[in-house]
Design an enzyme around this catalytic site. Structure first.
Site, PDB file in Angstrom:
ATOM      1  N   LYS A 101       0.848  -1.183   0.000  1.00 21.67           N
ATOM      2  CA  LYS A 101       0.000   0.000   0.000  1.00 21.67           C
ATOM      3  C   LYS A 101       0.890   1.242   0.000  1.00 21.67           C
ATOM      4  O   LYS A 101       1.936   1.271   0.661  1.00 21.67           O
ATOM      5  CB  LYS A 101      -0.900  -0.015   1.236  1.00 21.67           C
ATOM      6  CG  LYS A 101      -1.895   1.129   1.346  1.00 21.67           C
ATOM      7  CD  LYS A 101      -2.772   0.919   2.586  1.00 21.67           C
ATOM      8  CE  LYS A 101      -3.727   2.068   2.812  1.00 21.67           C
ATOM      9  NZ  LYS A 101      -4.572   1.838   4.016  1.00 21.67           N
ATOM     10  N   SER A 177      -9.166   2.760   3.462  1.00 21.53           N
ATOM     11  CA  SER A 177      -8.203   3.396   2.584  1.00 21.53           C
ATOM     12  C   SER A 177      -7.347   2.417   1.782  1.00 21.53           C
ATOM     13  O   SER A 177      -6.543   2.832   0.958  1.00 21.53           O
ATOM     14  CB  SER A 177      -7.285   4.307   3.410  1.00 21.53           C
ATOM     15  OG  SER A 177      -6.527   3.545   4.351  1.00 21.53           O
ATOM     16  N   SER A 201      -9.811   0.308   7.424  1.00 18.63           N
ATOM     17  CA  SER A 201      -9.240   0.421   6.080  1.00 18.63           C
ATOM     18  C   SER A 201      -8.779  -0.883   5.452  1.00 18.63           C
ATOM     19  O   SER A 201      -8.433  -0.900   4.280  1.00 18.63           O
ATOM     20  CB  SER A 201      -8.079   1.422   6.089  1.00 18.63           C
ATOM     21  OG  SER A 201      -8.558   2.717   6.340  1.00 18.63           O
TER      22      SER A 201
END
Length: 497
Positions: A101, A177, A201
Site C-alpha cells: 500500500k 483506505s 481500512s
C-alpha cells in the site's frame, strides 16, 4: 440513478493473458507451483504485470517497481529446483508477486507518497520492518497500490492518483483506505496484497470488493523502525486476500515484536488454527448502528446471513451489543488521526527544509492539519485514555461472548465521489460516518476483527460481515473464517472482467 458503467471505463477485452490459470491460484498455490518447477517466478510476475496493465481502468496501482522486481524474478528463475526447495522453509512464498500500500510503509530506494502531492518525491532510505519480513518470506514486490491522502476516508480517491474503481462495478468505490489493494486482488492482478487499517481500512475495502480482510490486534504486526505505533495505536498492518490461508500464513510470517516494541500479544502458530473447525462459539450479533443512525438493509442482511450460517455450523448467536461512549470515542479518533498526520507532515517539512503548502493537500486534510496545530497535549492524552476505556468495556463484554458479529459498514459501497476528501466539510460529514461506525471501535480498542465475504446484494455487489475477537485471539477468527470459507465458498465468485 444510473450506475451503468460507461463503455470508456469498461476493462478492455483481451484475447489472451499470460498464464491463463493465474487468477485461480492463491499465493500458496503459486508458491507451490514455483517450488515444483511447474511455474517460474518470472512467469507469475509477468502474469501479474500484464493484468495490472490490461485492467488499468480500475486504477488500483499507484507506483510500479518493475525493473527491480523483474531482476529479482530473473535471478530466482535461474535457481535450480533443489535450491528453491532448500529455501522453502525460510521463504515459503518465494517468487510470489506482491504489492505494498502506498501509505505507512517504506521500501528502500522507492517512493511512498501517502497519496499526497507533498510526498510525491519521498524516497525511502530503508525498508520498514514489515517490508523486511515480506522480503524474507520470498515475496517479490513490484508495485504500490492506491490510497486516499493519508488514508483519511473510506474511499480510495485522491487528487494525486484519481479514482480507484470497484471491479464489481466501476461506478462504485472500492472502499478505503486500502482500496487499491482490494481492487487489485478482486481484479485478479494479485492473490494477496498489503493493506493497513486505522479505522476500517482493511475491512471496508474487503467488504466492498468481496475479499477476506483481517485487522490484527494492536502491536502484533510491526510498524517500525521509525515509528512503532501509528495514530496512538489505531493503525494496524496486514493484507487483503482471496483465501483465508494466505492471510493466516502471512500473519504467521510477519507477526511478532521488533526491536523497541513493548506492546502486542505473543505470536502464535496461526496456521494451525485453520486446520480444524473452532469449538462451539458464543457470538453476539450487533444489529444497531452505534450512532443510532439508519442501517442499510443490505448491511443488516449480510450480518444476519452470517449469523444464520454460524448457527447452521453449531455456533450460538444472540442479539447483544456493548454500551460504548461512541461520541467521545470518535471525537478522540479525530484528534489522534489529525495529530498523527501533522507529525508525518512536520517530519517531511524538516527533510525538505520548507513548509507545506495548502495546494499540496486535499481541502479536508488541510483543514485537519490546521486543527491539529491547535490541539493541546492534554487533548491527546485524553484521547488515548478514551481508547483504553473503550478497550476495557469491550474486554468485559467479550468475557460473556467469544466473538462480536456486525455489519462492516452502515451502507454498501458508495458511488465514487460521495466520500471524497476534495469537497466541503459540511458535505463530507453527512456521509463520512456511514463507513466506520462498526469498524473503528476495534481500532480504538486494539481488538482483532475481520470482514468475511458471505453476501452479495440484489445489484450483485459484495457486502461483508464483521467478526471481532478478544485481544490476541486471531486464532479463533481465522479458524471460524476457514470454516465459513468451506461452508460458503467465495473463491470462484469474481467480478466479470
Amino acid at each position: 440513478m444510473n450506475t451503468a458503467q460507461p463503455d470508456s471505463l469498461k476493462p478492455k477485452a483481451v484475447d489472451a493473458l499470460p498464464l491463463s490459470g493465474y487468477e485461480g491460484f492463491d499465493a500458496m498455490d503459486l508458491a507451490a507451483h514455483i517450488r515444483s518447477g511447474q511455474l517460474t517466478p518470472l512467469e507469475v510476475l509477468d502474469a501479474a504485470m500484464a493484468r495490472a496493465d490490461v485492467r488499468s481502468q480500475i486504477n488500483a496501482v499507484a507506483l510500479r517497481h518493475d525493473e527491480q522486481a523483474r531482476e529479482a524474478a530473473v535471478q530466482l528463475s535461474r535457481m535450480g529446483q533443489v535450491e528453491r526447495n532448500n529455501l522453502a522453509d525460510k521463504a515459503p512464498l518465494l517468487g510470489v508477486p506482491f504489492a505494498l500500500k502506498d501509505l505507512g510503509v517504506a521500501m528502500q530506494g522507492t517512493i511512498t507518497t501517502q497519496g499526497c502531492a507533498f510526498f510525491k518525491d519521498a524516497v525511502a532510505s530503508q525498508d520498514s520492518t514489515l517490508v523486511q519480513r515480506y522480503r524474507a518470506a520470498g515475496l517479490n514486490i513490484f508495485a504500490k497500490t492506491t490510497t486516499p491522502e493519508f488514508g483519511q476516508t473510506a474511499t480510495t480517491e485522491s487528487r494525486l492518483f484519481g479514482l480507484t474503481r470497484n471491479p464489481w462495478n466501476l461506478a462504485y468505490s472500492a472502499g478505503g483506505s486500502s482500496g487499491g489493494a482490494a481492487a487489485a486482488v478482486a481484479a485478479g492482478i494479485l492473490p494477496v496484497a498489503h493493506a493497513s487499517d486505522g479505522g476500517g481500512s482493511i475491512r471496508i475495502p474487503a467488504s466492498h470488493c468481496g475479499l477476506f480482510g483481517l485487522k490484527p490486534s494492536r502491536g502484533l504486526v510491526p510498524m517500525g523502525p521509525k515509528m512503532l505505533e501509528g495514530w496512538l495505536g489505531l493503525s494496524a498492518h496486514h493484507v487483503v486476500s482471496r483465501s483465508v490461508r494466505d492471510s493466516a500464513l502471512l500473519l504467521q510470517l510477519t507477526q511478532g515484536p521488533e526491536a523497541g516494541s513493548r506492546t502486542g500479544p505473543q505470536p502464535g502458530t496461526v496456521m494451525d488454527a485453520i486446520a480444524r473447525p473452532p469449538r462451539r462459539l458464543r457470538i453476539a450479533l450487533m444489529e444497531v448502528n452505534p450512532f443510532g443512525e439508519p442501517l442499510h438493509p443490505d448491511c443488516l442482511d449480510a450480518a444476519r446471513a452470517a449469523a444464520r450460517l454460524c448457527e447452521s455450523l453449531g455456533h450460538s448467536v444472540e442479539v447483544a451489543m456493548p454500551q460504548l461512549a461512541i461520541g467521545d470515542m470518535f471525537a478522540s479518533m479525530g484528534v489522534a488521526t489529525a495529530v498523527g498526520m501533522l507529525s508525518t507532515v512536520s517530519t517531511r517539512e524538516k527533510e525538505l527544509g520548507r513548509a507545506a503548502r495548502e495546494d499540496e493537500f486535499e481541502p479536508l486534510n488541510w483543514r485537519s492539519l490546521q486543527l491539529a496545530r491547535s490541539y493541546s497535549a492534554e487533548q491527546v492524552f485524553i484521547a488515548r485514555n478514551v481508547f483504553d476505556q473503550a478497550a476495557r468495556t469491550l474486554d468485559l463484554f467479550l468475557a460473556d461472548y467469544d466473538l462480536i458479529l456486525s455489519p462492516v459498514t452502515a451502507t454498501p459501497a458508495p458511488l465514487l465521489g460521495v466520500m471524497s476528501l476534495d469537497q466541503s466539510y459540511e458535505d463530507f460529514v453527512k456521509v463520512a460516518m456511514t463507513g466506520p461506525p462498526f469498524t473503528a471501535m476495534f481500532n480504538m480498542s486494539g481488538h482483532p476483527a475481520m470482514s468475511v465475504p458471505l453476501h452479495w446484494n440484489a445489484e450483485g455487489m459484495p457486502v461483508g460481515a464483521q467478526f471481532a475477537a478478544p485481544f490476541g485471539d486471531e486464532a479463533t477468527l481465522l479458524a471460524l473464517a476457514a470454516q465459513l470459507e468451506q461452508a460458503a465458498p467465495w473463491k470462484d465468485r469474481r467480478p466479470a472482467l
